[in-house]
Design a protein around this motif. Sequence first.
Motif, PDB file in Angstrom:
ATOM      1  N   HIS A  30       0.845  -1.198   0.000  1.00  0.00           N
ATOM      2  CA  HIS A  30       0.000   0.000   0.000  1.00  0.00           C
ATOM      3  C   HIS A  30       0.883   1.252   0.000  1.00  0.00           C
ATOM      4  O   HIS A  30       0.596   2.228  -0.703  1.00  0.00           O
ATOM      5  CB  HIS A  30      -0.928  -0.016   1.212  1.00  0.00           C
ATOM      6  CG  HIS A  30      -1.994   1.022   1.167  1.00  0.00           C
ATOM      7  ND1 HIS A  30      -1.880   2.222   1.830  1.00  0.00           N
ATOM      8  CD2 HIS A  30      -3.174   1.049   0.513  1.00  0.00           C
ATOM      9  CE1 HIS A  30      -2.955   2.931   1.598  1.00  0.00           C
ATOM     10  NE2 HIS A  30      -3.764   2.249   0.797  1.00  0.00           N
ATOM     11  N   THR A  42      -8.169  -4.320  -3.536  1.00  0.00           N
ATOM     12  CA  THR A  42      -9.616  -4.450  -3.664  1.00  0.00           C
ATOM     13  C   THR A  42     -10.200  -5.130  -2.433  1.00  0.00           C
ATOM     14  O   THR A  42     -11.404  -5.111  -2.237  1.00  0.00           O
ATOM     15  CB  THR A  42     -10.001  -5.252  -4.927  1.00  0.00           C
ATOM     16  OG1 THR A  42      -9.440  -6.563  -4.840  1.00  0.00           O
ATOM     17  CG2 THR A  42      -9.504  -4.550  -6.187  1.00  0.00           C
ATOM     18  N   ARG A  89      -2.935  -0.773  -5.362  1.00  0.00           N
ATOM     19  CA  ARG A  89      -4.362  -0.629  -5.066  1.00  0.00           C
ATOM     20  C   ARG A  89      -4.941  -1.978  -4.647  1.00  0.00           C
ATOM     21  O   ARG A  89      -4.876  -2.950  -5.390  1.00  0.00           O
ATOM     22  CB  ARG A  89      -5.107  -0.105  -6.286  1.00  0.00           C
ATOM     23  CG  ARG A  89      -6.595   0.181  -6.019  1.00  0.00           C
ATOM     24  CD  ARG A  89      -7.305   0.693  -7.238  1.00  0.00           C
ATOM     25  NE  ARG A  89      -7.505  -0.320  -8.256  1.00  0.00           N
ATOM     26  CZ  ARG A  89      -8.480  -1.221  -8.233  1.00  0.00           C
ATOM     27  NH1 ARG A  89      -9.346  -1.268  -7.240  1.00  0.00           N
ATOM     28  NH2 ARG A  89      -8.588  -2.091  -9.218  1.00  0.00           N
TER      29      ARG A  89
END
Length: 128
Positions: A93, A100, A98
């Motif tokens: 991160h 989900t 990204r």
Amino acid sequence: MRIHLTSVFVDDQEKAMRFYTDVLGFVKKNDVPLGEARWLTVVSPEHPEGTELLLEPSGHPAVQPYTSALVQDGIPAASFAVDDVHAEFDRLHGLGVRFTQEPLAMGTVTTAVFDDTCGNLIQIVHTR
């Protein structure tokens, strides 16, 4: 019998190589030109003679509908074992990856899912 090679379809082999090595930390094992594409594999630096991951071009007409459906349904194309999902989530991160699915404990398993920037969702998992 053991697994020698598995693959993920990628929309751009060079971009995939950068992501899988520079961000995830895998090491390039093979890079063989094959016309417009390459036989491009990576391995874990912890197991350089272990299972290879082929970063396979997604040019076949069946690939795009298949990978799009997996992503749309939130299904990871591959799963990688890590020692600590929370620590790996924080590291990735911090590098701009990204996710989900943030780390989620389910009994003896903790998982998280991220976008590999090349058309796939990838799961990281730790089993206690």
